[in-house]
Design a protein around this motif. Structure first.
Motif, PDB file in Angstrom:
ATOM      1  N   LEU A  49       0.852  -1.180   0.000  1.00 44.29           N
ATOM      2  CA  LEU A  49       0.000   0.000   0.000  1.00 44.29           C
ATOM      3  C   LEU A  49       0.888   1.230   0.000  1.00 44.29           C
ATOM      4  CD1 LEU A  49      -2.786   1.404   0.294  1.00 44.29           C
ATOM      5  CD2 LEU A  49      -2.433   1.271   2.767  1.00 44.29           C
ATOM      6  N   ARG A  50       0.727   2.071  -1.027  1.00 44.30           N
ATOM      7  CA  ARG A  50       1.495   3.311  -1.134  1.00 44.30           C
ATOM      8  C   ARG A  50       0.547   4.497  -1.115  1.00 44.30           C
ATOM      9  NH1 ARG A  50       6.741   3.580  -4.184  1.00 44.30           N
ATOM     10  NH2 ARG A  50       7.714   1.598  -3.694  1.00 44.30           N
ATOM     11  N   VAL A  51       0.900   5.497  -0.327  1.00 45.64           N
ATOM     12  CA  VAL A  51       0.144   6.743  -0.275  1.00 45.64           C
ATOM     13  C   VAL A  51       1.120   7.864  -0.587  1.00 45.64           C
ATOM     14  CG1 VAL A  51      -1.251   8.269   1.149  1.00 45.64           C
ATOM     15  CG2 VAL A  51      -1.423   5.808   1.459  1.00 45.64           C
ATOM     16  N   ARG A  52       0.790   8.664  -1.602  1.00 47.91           N
ATOM     17  CA  ARG A  52       1.662   9.747  -2.079  1.00 47.91           C
ATOM     18  C   ARG A  52       3.063   9.226  -2.438  1.00 47.91           C
ATOM     19  NH1 ARG A  52      -0.947  12.373   2.450  1.00 47.91           N
ATOM     20  NH2 ARG A  52      -2.451  13.852   1.638  1.00 47.91           N
ATOM     21  N   GLY A  53       3.129   8.016  -2.976  1.00 48.76           N
ATOM     22  CA  GLY A  53       4.386   7.444  -3.415  1.00 48.76           C
ATOM     23  C   GLY A  53       5.229   6.817  -2.319  1.00 48.76           C
ATOM     24  N   GLN A  54       4.751   6.821  -1.084  1.00 51.16           N
ATOM     25  CA  GLN A  54       5.515   6.280   0.037  1.00 51.16           C
ATOM     26  C   GLN A  54       4.842   5.004   0.545  1.00 51.16           C
ATOM     27  OE1 GLN A  54       6.611   9.197   2.814  1.00 51.16           O
ATOM     28  NE2 GLN A  54       8.319   7.933   3.430  1.00 51.16           N
ATOM     29  N   THR A  55       5.627   3.964   0.769  1.00 54.22           N
ATOM     30  CA  THR A  55       5.095   2.692   1.252  1.00 54.22           C
ATOM     31  C   THR A  55       4.589   2.849   2.675  1.00 54.22           C
ATOM     32  OG1 THR A  55       6.613   1.461  -0.153  1.00 54.22           O
ATOM     33  CG2 THR A  55       5.614   0.264   1.670  1.00 54.22           C
ATOM     34  N   LYS A  56       3.322   2.510   2.887  1.00 50.77           N
ATOM     35  CA  LYS A  56       2.714   2.575   4.210  1.00 50.77           C
ATOM     36  C   LYS A  56       2.557   1.197   4.830  1.00 50.77           C
ATOM     37  CE  LYS A  56       2.100   6.971   4.461  1.00 50.77           C
ATOM     38  NZ  LYS A  56       2.782   7.766   5.448  1.00 50.77           N
ATOM     39  N   ARG A  57       2.297   0.191   4.004  1.00 52.57           N
ATOM     40  CA  ARG A  57       2.102  -1.163   4.510  1.00 52.57           C
ATOM     41  C   ARG A  57       2.621  -2.163   3.481  1.00 52.57           C
ATOM     42  NH1 ARG A  57      -3.600  -2.516   6.514  1.00 52.57           N
ATOM     43  NH2 ARG A  57      -2.729  -1.744   8.440  1.00 52.57           N
ATOM     44  N   LEU A  58       3.334  -3.161   3.979  1.00 51.42           N
ATOM     45  CA  LEU A  58       3.858  -4.220   3.138  1.00 51.42           C
ATOM     46  C   LEU A  58       3.533  -5.536   3.833  1.00 51.42           C
ATOM     47  CD1 LEU A  58       5.521  -4.508   0.529  1.00 51.42           C
ATOM     48  CD2 LEU A  58       7.548  -4.560   1.938  1.00 51.42           C
ATOM     49  N   THR A  59       2.578  -6.290   3.282  1.00 52.38           N
ATOM     50  CA  THR A  59       2.115  -7.532   3.891  1.00 52.38           C
ATOM     51  C   THR A  59       2.560  -8.715   3.046  1.00 52.38           C
ATOM     52  OG1 THR A  59       0.163  -6.367   4.703  1.00 52.38           O
ATOM     53  CG2 THR A  59       0.099  -8.752   4.762  1.00 52.38           C
ATOM     54  N   VAL A  60       3.135  -9.711   3.714  1.00 52.71           N
ATOM     55  CA  VAL A  60       3.615 -10.922   3.040  1.00 52.71           C
ATOM     56  C   VAL A  60       2.773 -12.091   3.531  1.00 52.71           C
ATOM     57  CG1 VAL A  60       5.590 -12.431   2.662  1.00 52.71           C
ATOM     58  CG2 VAL A  60       5.946  -9.975   2.962  1.00 52.71           C
ATOM     59  N   GLN A  61       2.216 -12.858   2.592  1.00 54.64           N
ATOM     60  CA  GLN A  61       1.403 -14.016   2.924  1.00 54.64           C
ATOM     61  C   GLN A  61       2.007 -15.248   2.249  1.00 54.64           C
ATOM     62  OE1 GLN A  61      -2.522 -12.997   1.573  1.00 54.64           O
ATOM     63  NE2 GLN A  61      -2.886 -11.623   3.284  1.00 54.64           N
ATOM     64  N   PRO A  62       2.827 -16.005   2.989  1.00 56.18           N
ATOM     65  CA  PRO A  62       3.374 -17.230   2.399  1.00 56.18           C
ATOM     66  C   PRO A  62       2.257 -18.254   2.167  1.00 56.18           C
ATOM     67  CG  PRO A  62       4.613 -16.578   4.348  1.00 56.18           C
ATOM     68  CD  PRO A  62       3.379 -15.739   4.296  1.00 56.18           C
ATOM     69  N   LYS A  63       2.404 -19.044   1.125  1.00 60.06           N
ATOM     70  CA  LYS A  63       1.406 -20.065   0.819  1.00 60.06           C
ATOM     71  C   LYS A  63       1.848 -21.431   1.325  1.00 60.06           C
ATOM     72  CE  LYS A  63      -0.366 -17.615  -3.165  1.00 60.06           C
ATOM     73  NZ  LYS A  63      -0.623 -17.654  -4.599  1.00 60.06           N
ATOM     74  N   ILE A  64       2.774 -21.437   2.257  1.00 57.94           N
ATOM     75  CA  ILE A  64       3.277 -22.661   2.872  1.00 57.94           C
ATOM     76  C   ILE A  64       2.445 -22.931   4.120  1.00 57.94           C
ATOM     77  CG2 ILE A  64       5.294 -23.761   3.919  1.00 57.94           C
ATOM     78  CD1 ILE A  64       6.984 -21.735   2.286  1.00 57.94           C
ATOM     79  N   ARG A  65       2.013 -24.168   4.302  1.00 61.77           N
ATOM     80  CA  ARG A  65       1.214 -24.497   5.491  1.00 61.77           C
ATOM     81  C   ARG A  65       2.011 -24.264   6.766  1.00 61.77           C
ATOM     82  NH1 ARG A  65      -2.025 -29.983   3.914  1.00 61.77           N
ATOM     83  NH2 ARG A  65      -3.460 -28.949   2.503  1.00 61.77           N
ATOM     84  N   GLY A  66       1.325 -23.707   7.758  1.00 55.09           N
ATOM     85  CA  GLY A  66       1.949 -23.488   9.051  1.00 55.09           C
ATOM     86  C   GLY A  66       2.682 -22.168   9.186  1.00 55.09           C
ATOM     87  N   VAL A  67       2.835 -21.428   8.099  1.00 46.03           N
ATOM     88  CA  VAL A  67       3.516 -20.133   8.152  1.00 46.03           C
ATOM     89  C   VAL A  67       2.457 -19.053   7.963  1.00 46.03           C
ATOM     90  CG1 VAL A  67       5.273 -18.644   7.136  1.00 46.03           C
ATOM     91  CG2 VAL A  67       5.609 -21.121   7.192  1.00 46.03           C
ATOM     92  N   GLY A  68       2.305 -18.204   8.954  1.00 50.82           N
ATOM     93  CA  GLY A  68       1.291 -17.163   8.906  1.00 50.82           C
ATOM     94  C   GLY A  68       1.772 -15.916   8.194  1.00 50.82           C
TER      95      GLY A  68
END
Length: 97
Positions: A49-68
């Protein structure tokens, strides 16, 4: 003659309204540019998520079981990433609503 007066008055009122609308538009700050970008492959999904060109949120969702999912802390605005100890660190999302 009356028709000419009414037409002139109407044009004057329309011009005044247009000038006022333009002045109001100049005083109102523009909406910030918001960009949501999703990058995904078979092993991971990254949402940014970028607001005014600056990163505000970076979420990583692995698709490996057991890793949140987790977030990567972006650097604080106005601060160099090298001077920000939290920048680039993982923040685990253990409680979700």
């Amino acid at each position: 003659m009356k028709t000419l007066r009414y037409a002139s008055l109407t044009l004057l009122l329309l011009a005044t309204a247009a000038v006022r609308a333009e002045e109001t538009a100049r005083r109102t700050p523009p909406e910030p540019q918001v960009l949501q970008q999703v990058t995904e492959d078979e092993k991971i999904r990254i949402e940014e998520l970028r607001v005014r060109g600056q990163t505000k949120r970076l979420t990583v969702q692995p698709k490996i079981r057991g890793v949140g999912p987790y977030e990567i802390a972006p650097p604080e605005p106005g601060r160099a990433p090298a001077d920000d100890p939290k920048a680039g660190q993982r923040v685990w999302l253990s409680i979700t609503f």
